[in-house]
Enzyme design. Structure first.
Site, PDB file in Angstrom:
ATOM      1  N   SER A  55      -3.813  -8.697   7.571  1.00 44.37           N
ATOM      2  CA  SER A  55      -3.170  -7.400   7.734  1.00 44.37           C
ATOM      3  C   SER A  55      -2.415  -7.442   9.063  1.00 44.37           C
ATOM      4  O   SER A  55      -2.998  -7.710  10.113  1.00 44.37           O
ATOM      5  CB  SER A  55      -4.236  -6.306   7.738  1.00 44.37           C
ATOM      6  N   ARG A  80       1.870   4.579  17.202  1.00 42.16           N
ATOM      7  CA  ARG A  80       1.404   5.640  16.290  1.00 42.16           C
ATOM      8  C   ARG A  80       1.766   7.043  16.742  1.00 42.16           C
ATOM      9  O   ARG A  80       2.171   7.861  15.920  1.00 42.16           O
ATOM     10  CB  ARG A  80      -0.095   5.508  16.027  1.00 42.16           C
ATOM     11  N   ASP A  83       0.818  -1.217   0.000  1.00 39.22           N
ATOM     12  CA  ASP A  83       0.000   0.000   0.000  1.00 39.22           C
ATOM     13  C   ASP A  83       0.851   1.265   0.000  1.00 39.22           C
ATOM     14  O   ASP A  83       0.636   2.172  -0.804  1.00 39.22           O
ATOM     15  CB  ASP A  83      -0.928   0.024   1.222  1.00 39.22           C
ATOM     16  N   ASP A 121      -5.655   3.848  13.563  1.00 37.61           N
ATOM     17  CA  ASP A 121      -4.303   4.380  13.386  1.00 37.61           C
ATOM     18  C   ASP A 121      -4.287   5.756  12.731  1.00 37.61           C
ATOM     19  O   ASP A 121      -3.473   6.608  13.082  1.00 37.61           O
ATOM     20  CB  ASP A 121      -3.460   3.385  12.577  1.00 37.61           C
TER      21      ASP A 121
HETATM   22  N1  ARG Z   1      -6.711  -2.870  16.466  1.00 34.81           N
HETATM   23  C1  ARG Z   1      -5.392  -2.564  16.912  1.00 34.81           C
HETATM   24  C2  ARG Z   1      -5.323  -1.131  17.347  1.00 34.81           C
HETATM   25  O1  ARG Z   1      -6.100  -0.333  16.922  1.00 34.81           O
HETATM   26  C3  ARG Z   1      -4.342  -2.942  15.896  1.00 34.81           C
HETATM   27  C4  ARG Z   1      -4.168  -2.051  14.731  1.00 34.81           C
HETATM   28  C5  ARG Z   1      -3.193  -2.612  13.790  1.00 34.81           C
HETATM   29  N2  ARG Z   1      -2.934  -1.724  12.709  1.00 34.81           N
HETATM   30  C6  ARG Z   1      -2.805  -2.119  11.462  1.00 34.81           C
HETATM   31  N3  ARG Z   1      -2.592  -1.179  10.585  1.00 34.81           N
HETATM   32  N4  ARG Z   1      -2.904  -3.370  11.091  1.00 34.81           N
HETATM   33  O2  ARG Z   1      -4.488  -0.776  18.145  1.00 34.81           O
END
Ligand code: ARG
Length: 410
Positions: free
Chosen positions: A180, A100, A12, A129
């Site tokens: 993912s 993040r 991506d 995120d």
């Molecule tokens: N659901 C988790 C969170 O919001 C994991 C996010 C993982 N991010 C990703 N881009 N796959 O903290």
């Protein structure tokens, strides 16, 4: 314009990079090393990181910066979460969520260094995120413009692959991966694919850092975690290296698998699978030391504040003043969090089997049922009399009222 792109090297963000370049922008690709590649099976982590840089440059980035942020991530983010025993919805150590705000800070710092007026990321419009990165950027650099092309125009996997093939974007074998994935030293998250049906048990191929508890060695392993003012070390090893090694040994014993129907910031529920062997073990040990050292009142209040802390991290409120205030509380508590905790890593569980501390409030001569008991048993009767007074008074009133309300026989 000049854009700093948060670049992972995956499909991506590679497509995004190429599209920015084709649109005539100057792109600085910014990749943060948060220890993920060290944990990928086999070594050659430096090669993997170099390959990400080379790929960005080959796609037309004017610069490709690789920032080793492992110690910063552990010291300034993960260990603050550890001080709060931070687990979202009681179980998730917030690995992705903690990274993040750091990535946001790194985007802001890189934009300043390369005089860019724009930052960009590859988050979709459905996840947490995007919120965490953009709240972080706004907190530090409100003048920066943020682009989130995959939010404006979602890119399906087949479309991304077709675009990549037509535009010379290399597609790695992982592009066909069924999940993912996001990972750093604090944990690995796995979502999408067959996991989207919450009735499906997570297949073994979702996991990369942990063995199935049922196939873990029967003997298990033992670690002694030494805390100094709340900061852990194991056998003299600290920081990112210690967390890395703990992930290995705890993962080899199947510790840290989590399967959660999770409530996202954007309102929807999602099914998230994690493997967080190191962070789960550290949080268990940290809690055990707190139980040994803190007063009952401190523990009760802290449990409530810890939950709030986890919610702040999850909800993209890392830069909020409340977090700083809670950090100050946790730092005060940590003055006494020095001691050792022994943890047995056995078939999917991290079980504390011993703790000791110069600050322990636990006092064997008070607790013992054996010889040398110093507890004043004779004081307990009077204590119960007074402690139970409100209950006794209330019960007496209720009984009198009930009697008054009972119709008397004529
Ligand atoms: N659901 C988790 C969170 O919001 C994991 C996010 C993982 N991010 C990703 N881009 N796959 O903290």
């Amino acid at each position: 314009m000049k854009i700093v792109l948060a670049y992972s090297g995956g499909l991506d963000t590679s497509v995004l990079l190429k599209q920015f370049v084709q649109a005539g922008h100057q792109v600085v690709a910014m990749t943060a090393n948060l220890g993920e590649s060290d944990l990928v099976a086999g070594d050659g982590s430096q090669d993997a990181l170099d390959a990400v840089r080379r790929k960005a440059l080959a796609l037309g980035a004017v610069e490709a910066v690789m920032i080793d942020a492992r110690e910063r991530f552990i010291d300034d983010y993960a260990y603050k979460a550890l001080a709060a025993n931070a687990l979202y919805e009681g179980v998730y150590p917030l690995s992705a969520a903690l990274s993040r705000p750091l990535i946001a800070d790194l985007l802001v710092e890189t934009a300043a260094e390369y005089a860019a007026d724009t930052v960009a990321h590859g988050c979709t419009g459905k996840g947490n995120d995007q919120v965490r990165i953009e709240v972080g950027v706004r907190a530090k650099a409100p003048h920066l413009r943020t682009l989130a092309p995959l939010r404006e125009k979602p890119l399906s996997r087949p479309d991304a692959i077709a675009y990549a093939q037509a535009n010379g974007v290399p597609i790695s074998h992982t592009a066909a991966k069924p999940y993912s994935v996001d990972a750093n030293l604090w944990g690995r998250s796995i979502e999408a694919g067959v996991l989207e049906d919450p009735w499906n048990a997570p297949p073994e191929d979702a996991y990369a850092w942990t063995v199935a508890p049922a196939t873990a060695p029967i003997a298990g392993d033992e670690v002694v975690i030494a805390f100094r003012h709340g900061i852990p070390s194991i056998g003299g090893t600290h920081g990112a290296q210690m967390v890395f090694e703990l992930n290995k040994v705890a993962g080899a014993n199947g510790v840290g698998r989590i399967d959660l129907i999770e409530d996202r910031v954007v309102g929807l529920k999602s099914r998230e699978v994690y493997e967080c062997p190191g962070s789960v073990t550290l949080i268990e040990a940290h809690k055990a030391l707190e139980r040994l050292v803190l007063t009952r009142d401190e523990l009760r209040l802290k449990a409530a504040l810890d939950q709030k802390y986890a919610e702040l991290i999850y909800d993209a409120q890392w830069p909020a003043p409340l977090r700083n205030a809670l950090d100050a509380f946790n730092a005060k508590i940590a003055e006494r969090l020095t001691g050792d905790v022994r943890v047995q890593l056995l078939r999917g569980r991290a079980v504390v089997t011993g703790s000791r501390s110069p600050f322990a409030l636990y006092d064997e001569s008070l607790a013992t049922y054996g010889a040398g008991d110093r507890f004043r048993h004779d004081a307990a009767g009077g204590f119960i009399e007074i402690h139970g007074l409100p209950v006794a008074a209330g019960a007496a009133k209720a009984a009198a009222a009930a009697e008054a309300a009972t119709p008397q026989p004529v």
